[in-house]
Scaffold this active site. Structure first.
Site, PDB file in Angstrom:
ATOM      1  N   HIS A   1      55.252  41.268  84.766  1.00  0.00           N
ATOM      2  CA  HIS A   1      56.199  40.262  85.273  1.00  0.00           C
ATOM      3  C   HIS A   1      57.383  40.242  84.297  1.00  0.00           C
ATOM      4  O   HIS A   1      57.216  40.520  83.107  1.00  0.00           O
ATOM      5  CB  HIS A   1      55.475  38.917  85.257  1.00  0.00           C
ATOM      6  CG  HIS A   1      56.205  37.780  85.894  1.00  0.00           C
ATOM      7  ND1 HIS A   1      57.223  37.108  85.257  1.00  0.00           N
ATOM      8  CD2 HIS A   1      56.062  37.183  87.104  1.00  0.00           C
ATOM      9  CE1 HIS A   1      57.659  36.138  86.047  1.00  0.00           C
ATOM     10  NE2 HIS A   1      56.972  36.169  87.177  1.00  0.00           N
TER      11      HIS A   1
ATOM     12  N   ASP B   1      49.025  38.275  79.206  1.00  0.00           N
ATOM     13  CA  ASP B   1      49.648  37.368  80.159  1.00  0.00           C
ATOM     14  C   ASP B   1      48.563  36.949  81.139  1.00  0.00           C
ATOM     15  O   ASP B   1      48.159  37.728  82.015  1.00  0.00           O
ATOM     16  CB  ASP B   1      50.803  38.095  80.866  1.00  0.00           C
ATOM     17  CG  ASP B   1      51.396  37.267  82.006  1.00  0.00           C
ATOM     18  OD1 ASP B   1      50.819  36.236  82.363  1.00  0.00           O
ATOM     19  OD2 ASP B   1      52.452  37.679  82.536  1.00  0.00           O
TER      20      ASP B   1
ATOM     21  N   GLN C   1      47.940  34.849  85.992  1.00  0.00           N
ATOM     22  CA  GLN C   1      47.208  34.997  87.258  1.00  0.00           C
ATOM     23  C   GLN C   1      45.699  35.149  87.051  1.00  0.00           C
ATOM     24  O   GLN C   1      44.972  35.362  88.018  1.00  0.00           O
ATOM     25  CB  GLN C   1      47.736  36.218  88.036  1.00  0.00           C
ATOM     26  CG  GLN C   1      49.206  36.145  88.406  1.00  0.00           C
ATOM     27  CD  GLN C   1      49.515  35.040  89.412  1.00  0.00           C
ATOM     28  OE1 GLN C   1      48.619  34.454  90.025  1.00  0.00           O
ATOM     29  NE2 GLN C   1      50.791  34.730  89.577  1.00  0.00           N
TER      30      GLN C   1
ATOM     31  N   LYS D   1      49.996  26.952  88.014  1.00  0.00           N
ATOM     32  CA  LYS D   1      49.262  27.931  88.820  1.00  0.00           C
ATOM     33  C   LYS D   1      47.764  27.632  88.815  1.00  0.00           C
ATOM     34  O   LYS D   1      46.964  28.400  89.336  1.00  0.00           O
ATOM     35  CB  LYS D   1      49.516  29.348  88.278  1.00  0.00           C
ATOM     36  CG  LYS D   1      50.968  29.811  88.465  1.00  0.00           C
ATOM     37  CD  LYS D   1      51.148  31.210  87.955  1.00  0.00           C
ATOM     38  CE  LYS D   1      52.600  31.591  87.738  1.00  0.00           C
ATOM     39  NZ  LYS D   1      53.359  31.757  88.987  1.00  0.00           N
TER      40      LYS D   1
ATOM     41  N   CYS E   1      59.511  39.044  90.703  1.00  0.00           N
ATOM     42  CA  CYS E   1      59.833  39.092  89.263  1.00  0.00           C
ATOM     43  C   CYS E   1      59.224  40.326  88.610  1.00  0.00           C
ATOM     44  O   CYS E   1      58.729  40.256  87.474  1.00  0.00           O
ATOM     45  CB  CYS E   1      59.375  37.834  88.536  1.00  0.00           C
ATOM     46  SG  CYS E   1      60.175  36.367  89.139  1.00  0.00           S
TER      47      CYS E   1
END
Ligand code: PMP
Length: 428
Positions: free
Chosen positions: A142, A219, A222, A245, A383
């Site tokens: 991302h 990261d 998600q 999220k 993104c």
């Protein structure tokens, strides 16, 4: 609640009856899911990778903070400030438990994944990256795990290298191992791709990086909302994720960092809260984690994050992951046979973020069309422009699932895609 959420098919897929998991019950905690839109169609919210809905307990936690104990944290001596501080710090303790951090000192509140990664890039990067050093990222990052490192690399004359993405949407781990060398100081890798849904083997990636003497930033935007995470077992040096999220409010997130790494980093921003002693000539820093939390934080957001973490732990992250796996399997089974629908990402280990293109229909047109059928999906470059370039497309449409979604909502999406196919094939 849409009439389908207790249909036989939906209940069949939810499985685990008798083990306390009940998707119909979970949906009752999200009044927004009862909405009917565009001529009374049931809302099918399938844009969870962008942001998730919030359960009533999270909304109530915000209300309670503002209506019962609104005050600034850490700095006042009155009762309300004491209560606000207790709630704020209790939420941090819940996050510690949720990701199995070692202590509160390792959990820094930020505005979200983007700020978390920027914090690491500025505070750790500026101190540790020298000219000629190398940072390894992947082609599926991302922008928020790419641009901060580009800025740093330019400033420091460092070199960015990229792990290639293979045809099936997995990372080329052999190429990764070839990239590792003593000049590599950091590996930054997305745990689950927001485009391809690929679950990257971060445990392996982290172990290889450490053997080569590099730190690893994961990261987790998600992954943290969707599966059990144990930072100590993973042994990652940093983990970044966003509250919004995972059912919490927008504007709050976390940077986890190993205490030993955070200790030798300089502050990210200067101001109130992050200092110990200030004179006109200079200052000393507060202990962790406050060293990295300059200014008044997003107090209600953090309290909301604590409530969201509690809610997710109440369901159980193993259960969240299991249900979403079933739902993803169902979605792929339904979407794959649609003629002209190309799905991007066929990794064996994958999540419920499913990107696709239908014939030559522009992804924006498709998203608008299915919206008219009550289905919320996302369209755009997600993104991840370098990944789009690699895939040879300007944009994709993406459906992304969460614990409250139902098989019948996937059917609603499939029906809408089939209608779109019909509509656009007539050149209307
Ligand atoms: N990384 C990934 C993989 C993401 O999916 C996102 C959000 N789409 C981000 C980082 C950025 O998150 P935020 O906008 O909450 O900072």
């Amino acid at each position: 609640m849409s009439e389908c959420c207790i249909c036989k098919k939906c209940l069949g897929v939810t499985g685990d009856e008798g083990q306390g998991f009940d998707v119909a019950k979970i949906r009752q905690d999200f009044p927004i899911l009862n909405r009917r839109i565009h001529q009374d169609k049931p809302l099918a919210y399938l844009d969870n990778a962008a942001t998730t809905q919030k359960p009533s307990v999270v909304v109530c936690a915000l209300c309670d903070y503002y209506q019962i104990c609104n005050a600034n944290v850490h700095r006042s001596l009155h009762l309300l400030a004491d209560e606000a501080t207790q709630h704020f710090e209790e939420a941090r303790r819940r996050v510690v438990k949720f990701i199995h951090a070692h202590s509160e000192r390792e959990v820094i509140y930020t505005r979200g994944t983007t700020e978390s990664i920027n914090l690491a890039a500025y505070s750790w990067g500026r101190r540790h990256i020298q000219a000629g050093d190398e940072i390894i990222l992947t082609e599926m990052e991302h922008h928020s795990n790419l641009v901060p490192w580009q800025i740093l690399a330019k400033e420091r004359n460092a070199v960015l290298r990229f792990i290639p993405v293979l045809e099936d949407g997995t990372l080329d781990l052999e190429a990764y191992r070839r990239l590792l060398n003593p000049k590599v100081k950091l590996v930054g890798v997305v745990h689950i791709s927001n485009v391809l849904g690929t679950v990257n083997p971060i445990q392996e990636i982290i172990a290889d990086a450490h053997r080569a003497g590099a730190l690893v930033l994961v990261d987790g935007a998600q992954s943290v909302p969707h599966m059990p995470i144990d930072v100590q077992a993973l042994d990652c040096d940093f983990l970044a994720f966003s509250g919004h999220k995972m059912m919490a409010p927008t504007g709050v997130g976390v940077l986890y960092g190993k205490e030993s790494v955070l200790e030798i980093m300089d502050p990210f921003m200067g101001g109130g809260e992050m200092i110990n002693k200030v004179t006109l000539e200079g200052s000393t820093w507060a202990d962790l984690p406050l060293k990295f939390e300059a200014g008044t934080p997003h107090i209600s957001g953090a309290i909301g994050l604590g409530a969201a973490v509690n809610y997710l732990m109440g369901i159980g992250m193993e259960q969240v992951e299991k249900y979403e796996q079933e739902l993803t399997h169902y979605a792929l089974q339904k979407l794959t046979p649609i003629p002209g629908l190309k799905i991007y990402g066929r990794a064996p280990e994958r999540s419920g973020a499913i990107s696709f293109i239908l014939d030559d229909v522009h992804p924006h047109d498709l998203a608008q069309f299915v919206d008219q059928a009550g289905v919320a999906i996302r369209a755009g470059h997600m993104c991840a422009q370098p990944l789009m370039r690699k895939l040879g497309v300007p944009a994709v449409s993406r459906a992304s699932l969460y614990i409250y979604n139902l098989p019948c909502e996937i059917d609603q999406l499939v029906d809408a895609i089939l209608e779109a196919k019909e509509y656009f094939s007539h050149g209307s």
